[in-house]
Motif scaffolding. Sequence first.
Motif, PDB file in Angstrom:
ATOM      1  N   ILE A 161       0.838  -1.205   0.000  1.00 57.23           N
ATOM      2  CA  ILE A 161       0.000   0.000   0.000  1.00 57.23           C
ATOM      3  C   ILE A 161       0.871   1.253   0.000  1.00 57.23           C
ATOM      4  O   ILE A 161       0.647   2.197  -0.773  1.00 57.23           O
ATOM      5  CB  ILE A 161      -0.939  -0.004   1.223  1.00 57.23           C
ATOM      6  N   GLU A 162       1.879   1.272   0.881  1.00 54.61           N
ATOM      7  CA  GLU A 162       2.735   2.456   0.969  1.00 54.61           C
ATOM      8  C   GLU A 162       3.526   2.669  -0.321  1.00 54.61           C
ATOM      9  O   GLU A 162       3.695   3.807  -0.772  1.00 54.61           O
ATOM     10  CB  GLU A 162       3.686   2.310   2.159  1.00 54.61           C
ATOM     11  N   THR A 165       1.056   3.930  -3.281  1.00 57.35           N
ATOM     12  CA  THR A 165       0.586   5.310  -3.114  1.00 57.35           C
ATOM     13  C   THR A 165       1.734   6.307  -3.197  1.00 57.35           C
ATOM     14  O   THR A 165       1.574   7.416  -3.728  1.00 57.35           O
ATOM     15  CB  THR A 165      -0.166   5.470  -1.780  1.00 57.35           C
ATOM     16  N   GLU A 166       2.905   5.926  -2.684  1.00 55.41           N
ATOM     17  CA  GLU A 166       4.062   6.828  -2.730  1.00 55.41           C
ATOM     18  C   GLU A 166       4.498   7.075  -4.174  1.00 55.41           C
ATOM     19  O   GLU A 166       4.757   8.211  -4.578  1.00 55.41           O
ATOM     20  CB  GLU A 166       5.216   6.226  -1.934  1.00 55.41           C
ATOM     21  N   GLU A 169       1.893   9.255  -6.061  1.00 54.71           N
ATOM     22  CA  GLU A 169       1.920  10.669  -5.706  1.00 54.71           C
ATOM     23  C   GLU A 169       3.171  11.355  -6.244  1.00 54.71           C
ATOM     24  O   GLU A 169       3.097  12.471  -6.785  1.00 54.71           O
ATOM     25  CB  GLU A 169       1.869  10.829  -4.193  1.00 54.71           C
ATOM     26  N   LEU A 196      -8.732   4.472   2.702  1.00 52.34           N
ATOM     27  CA  LEU A 196      -7.704   3.919   1.822  1.00 52.34           C
ATOM     28  C   LEU A 196      -8.193   3.892   0.384  1.00 52.34           C
ATOM     29  O   LEU A 196      -7.460   4.265  -0.537  1.00 52.34           O
ATOM     30  CB  LEU A 196      -7.341   2.508   2.284  1.00 52.34           C
ATOM     31  N   ALA A 199      -8.166   7.331  -1.034  1.00 46.92           N
ATOM     32  CA  ALA A 199      -6.794   7.776  -1.293  1.00 46.92           C
ATOM     33  C   ALA A 199      -6.270   7.181  -2.591  1.00 46.92           C
ATOM     34  O   ALA A 199      -5.632   7.874  -3.397  1.00 46.92           O
ATOM     35  CB  ALA A 199      -5.891   7.393  -0.125  1.00 46.92           C
ATOM     36  N   CYS A 200      -6.547   5.909  -2.832  1.00 44.79           N
ATOM     37  CA  CYS A 200      -6.122   5.276  -4.079  1.00 44.79           C
ATOM     38  C   CYS A 200      -6.792   5.941  -5.280  1.00 44.79           C
ATOM     39  O   CYS A 200      -6.143   6.196  -6.308  1.00 44.79           O
ATOM     40  CB  CYS A 200      -6.443   3.783  -4.048  1.00 44.79           C
ATOM     41  N   LEU A 203      -5.189   9.365  -5.904  1.00 48.44           N
ATOM     42  CA  LEU A 203      -3.837   9.281  -6.454  1.00 48.44           C
ATOM     43  C   LEU A 203      -3.785   8.569  -7.793  1.00 48.44           C
ATOM     44  O   LEU A 203      -2.729   8.505  -8.428  1.00 48.44           O
ATOM     45  CB  LEU A 203      -2.921   8.562  -5.454  1.00 48.44           C
ATOM     46  N   VAL A 205      -4.396   5.283  -8.290  1.00 49.93           N
ATOM     47  CA  VAL A 205      -3.926   3.905  -8.171  1.00 49.93           C
ATOM     48  C   VAL A 205      -5.065   2.951  -8.531  1.00 49.93           C
ATOM     49  O   VAL A 205      -6.132   2.979  -7.909  1.00 49.93           O
ATOM     50  CB  VAL A 205      -3.429   3.595  -6.743  1.00 49.93           C
ATOM     51  N   LEU A 331       0.275   7.160   3.067  1.00 49.75           N
ATOM     52  CA  LEU A 331      -0.384   7.187   1.759  1.00 49.75           C
ATOM     53  C   LEU A 331       0.155   8.395   0.999  1.00 49.75           C
ATOM     54  O   LEU A 331      -0.542   9.371   0.747  1.00 49.75           O
ATOM     55  CB  LEU A 331      -1.906   7.286   1.931  1.00 49.75           C
ATOM     56  N   GLY A 332       1.436   8.340   0.671  1.00 47.11           N
ATOM     57  CA  GLY A 332       2.099   9.513   0.135  1.00 47.11           C
ATOM     58  C   GLY A 332       2.627  10.355   1.274  1.00 47.11           C
ATOM     59  O   GLY A 332       2.651   9.946   2.430  1.00 47.11           O
TER      60      GLY A 332
END
Length: 400
Positions: A161-162, A165-166, A169, A196, A199-200, A203, A205, A331-332
């Motif tokens: 996940i990290e 998202t990283e 972003e 989550l 956030a995806c 971004l 994802v 998450l970014g």
Amino acid sequence: MKHRIVVLGAGYAGAFVAGNLARRLSPADTEITVVNAEPDFVQRLRMHQLAAGHEVEAPKLADVFAGTGIELRLARVTAVDPEQQVVTVADATGGGEIGYDTLVHTLGSHVADQGVPGVTEHAFNVAARPSALRLRERLDRLEQRGDGARVLVVGEGLTGIETATEIAEARPGLAVTLIARGVLGTQLSTGARGHLRRACDRLGVTVVEHTTVEAVEATRVLCADGSVLAFDATVWTAGFAVDPIAATSGLEVTEHGRIVVDGTMRSVSHPNVYAAGDSVHAVGDNGRPLPMSCASAGYTSKQVIEAIVGNLTGRPIAHVKLAYVGNHISLGRRDAILQMVDDEGRAKPTYMRGRKAARIKSAILNGSLWATSHPTFYLPKRKRRLVATPTAAAAKATAA
């Protein structure tokens, strides 16, 4: 003759243990050696940031241990003989053997290919600094193409996940997909799972659920359902495994190779061996094994320190609380989730999200870096002398 303490590995756990032992034990009675393959301290928890293109500090271990009295041996551990109390190492000069009276095993973990063909040959990972830098170089080249190159992250755990998202972003020109074997975020509460997902979406994802990768090739992955997915870079985050050194040495380990210890992080098969971090099978206060994590490394490291100091100086051993309270997921750079868990490791309804959670996660990582970069806390003057016969004292403590 001085009591020889050898620490294998200088990650979060190893550097912390070595520094605190140097801080609390008299150098008149002890000598401490740290063996590590790389010259730098690696912020393992920030490797996804390094791969995405951010600068991540990597302090030189020679500087970290300067003035502490700790000897740093830059070498790769190839074998441990707990019967002869010897560690075999390999380095640029050919290596050799290092004898010990007390051994601390903190070699950590590495990416596990889970038996999937092609992972080693074709997939990138963020388990170490060199591999994260290789991924970074690949992403740089893909971004320079400017054609919306596709990046696949395999693994729905916290690292996956990290990482997804990283990268999304930091490199919005790349199309990022995250593959999950089940439902993404099953380890989270309903509210945190929803955050989550949002956030995806924010971004960009793409999440592909209920999909298992069975083979990795240079430009595509083959899935269990027969589908074939084409990508320009595949990042493997589907699990971690410990170094096999402990298992091959004859130490008692679990089926996954983690060292079996008592409540003081002392090997149940070899009492002069201790373990901390990812390499230890430690049972928490709730009766469940602690997961591989920075928090677990902190708890187990503190317990190792208390046990060694107590056994060698003849003092009562303080018992550290072994509790796992939650997960921190970035998450970014501007978003995160802090998910609290109960004694059974299940997500509580309580969680934190957004910029505040991101600031807390950053503060935790900065604190971890400071603690490992200053492992002796400037060496206070008062240090404990060892009892006349530490080996006999340790045996007595074990019998009790």
